[in-house]
Every structure is written in C-alpha cells, then in structure tokens.
Write a protein that holds these residues in place. Structure first.
Motif, short mmCIF file in Angstrom:
data_model
loop_
_atom_site.label_atom_id
_atom_site.label_comp_id
_atom_site.label_asym_id
_atom_site.label_seq_id
_atom_site.Cartn_x
_atom_site.Cartn_y
_atom_site.Cartn_z
N LEU A 12 0.83 -1.20 0.00
CA LEU A 12 0.00 0.00 0.00
C LEU A 12 0.86 1.26 0.00
CD1 LEU A 12 -2.80 -1.06 2.49
CD2 LEU A 12 -3.14 -0.44 0.09
N ARG A 13 1.91 1.27 0.81
CA ARG A 13 2.79 2.44 0.85
C ARG A 13 3.48 2.65 -0.50
NH1 ARG A 13 6.66 2.10 5.66
NH2 ARG A 13 7.26 4.10 4.83
N GLN A 14 3.91 1.56 -1.14
CA GLN A 14 4.56 1.67 -2.45
C GLN A 14 3.57 2.17 -3.50
OE1 GLN A 14 7.78 1.45 -3.23
NE2 GLN A 14 7.27 2.00 -5.32
N THR A 15 2.37 1.62 -3.48
CA THR A 15 1.35 2.05 -4.44
C THR A 15 1.00 3.52 -4.23
OG1 THR A 15 0.44 -0.19 -4.52
CG2 THR A 15 -0.98 1.58 -5.32
N LYS A 16 0.93 3.95 -2.98
CA LYS A 16 0.67 5.36 -2.67
C LYS A 16 1.73 6.25 -3.31
CE LYS A 16 0.41 8.69 1.04
NZ LYS A 16 0.31 8.99 2.43
N LYS A 17 3.00 5.88 -3.16
CA LYS A 17 4.09 6.67 -3.75
C LYS A 17 3.96 6.73 -5.28
CE LYS A 17 7.56 5.69 -0.22
NZ LYS A 17 8.82 5.00 0.06
N SER A 34 -9.23 11.34 -11.81
CA SER A 34 -10.24 11.11 -10.77
C SER A 34 -10.15 9.69 -10.20
CB SER A 34 -11.64 11.42 -11.28
OG SER A 34 -11.96 10.57 -12.36
N ILE A 35 -9.82 8.73 -11.05
CA ILE A 35 -9.68 7.35 -10.59
C ILE A 35 -8.48 7.23 -9.65
CG2 ILE A 35 -9.14 4.99 -11.32
CD1 ILE A 35 -10.74 5.64 -13.91
N LEU A 36 -7.37 7.84 -10.03
CA LEU A 36 -6.17 7.80 -9.19
C LEU A 36 -6.40 8.50 -7.85
CD1 LEU A 36 -3.35 8.49 -11.81
CD2 LEU A 36 -3.88 6.32 -10.68
N LYS A 37 -7.09 9.63 -7.88
CA LYS A 37 -7.37 10.35 -6.64
C LYS A 37 -8.27 9.53 -5.72
CE LYS A 37 -6.63 15.06 -8.23
NZ LYS A 37 -7.24 16.38 -8.50
N VAL A 41 -7.32 8.03 -1.93
CA VAL A 41 -8.13 8.19 -0.73
C VAL A 41 -8.31 6.84 -0.03
CG1 VAL A 41 -10.48 8.71 0.10
CG2 VAL A 41 -9.34 10.27 -1.47
N ASP A 42 -8.62 5.80 -0.81
CA ASP A 42 -8.80 4.46 -0.23
C ASP A 42 -7.50 3.93 0.37
OD1 ASP A 42 -11.48 4.43 -0.92
OD2 ASP A 42 -11.18 3.25 -2.74
N ILE A 43 -6.39 4.16 -0.31
CA ILE A 43 -5.09 3.70 0.19
C ILE A 43 -4.75 4.42 1.50
CG2 ILE A 43 -2.61 3.76 -0.27
CD1 ILE A 43 -3.35 3.14 -3.23
N ASN A 44 -4.96 5.72 1.54
CA ASN A 44 -4.68 6.48 2.76
C ASN A 44 -5.54 5.99 3.92
OD1 ASN A 44 -2.59 8.16 1.84
ND2 ASN A 44 -4.03 9.60 0.96
N ALA A 45 -6.79 5.65 3.64
CA ALA A 45 -7.67 5.13 4.69
C ALA A 45 -7.15 3.78 5.20
CB ALA A 45 -9.10 4.99 4.17
#
Length: 98
Positions: A12-17, A34-37, A41-45
């Motif tokens: 998740l951290r790697q995908t976030k980066k 919009s899909i990436l954003k 949001v889901d990854i941060n949650a």
C-alpha cells in the motif's frame, strides 16, 4: 501485525508513492486523474487503519474481513463491499478460494 498484513502495508505504501508520483507528473486532468485520486483516498484510509490497529475490520460492523479478500483488495472497507464484488466477479465468491 502478522506477515501478510506487513506485506500488504508495504504494498500500500509503495502504491501510494507511485500514484502520488503519477499525479504530480500529470500536466492536465484526464479521466484517469479522478480514478487515481479516489484510489489514493482508499489507500490512505487503509494505511491509517494499519496505524490505528484496525486494518481488516469492517467499518460498519467491526467484524473482521476475511484475509483472502484483503489480499485481493487491501483497501476494502466493509463486509458490505464483498456483496458489491458479486456484481463484478463472474464466479460465486464461495468458489474463489477453493
């Protein structure tokens, strides 16, 4: 945190980066923005849940989401989300883990 959760946390951290990097490189908004954003949001949650020790718990009932589902979709927020998967997955979920 068990080994599976640790692996998911790192992914998740790697995908976030990667998503943040992609968003920073975009010069204009596209359909993908919009899909990436939304994914970010889901990854941060999910990352916040890890940090609070609540990863894998349903946000509605507090029950634990099956680990097999979390391996497929680590950003899953609730047991209800599994019902929504039936609309996209062609085989019954009960046969997905055989």
């Amino acid at each position: 945190m068990n080994a599976m959760q640790e692996k998911l946390f790192l992914e998740l951290r790697q995908t976030k980066k990667e998503i943040e990097s992609s968003l920073n490189k975009q010069q204009k908004q596209t359909w993908l923005t919009s899909i990436l954003k939304a994914e970010l949001v889901d990854i941060n949650a999910a990352i916040q849940k890890f940090e609070e020790g609540k990863f894998g718990q349903c946000e509605i009932s507090g029950e634990f989401i099956p680990e097999d589902l979390l391996k497929m979709i680590p950003t899953m927020r609730s047991i209800k989300d599994t019902e929504d998967l039936e609309n996209y997955y062609k085989k019954p979920l009960s046969t997905a883990f055989l």
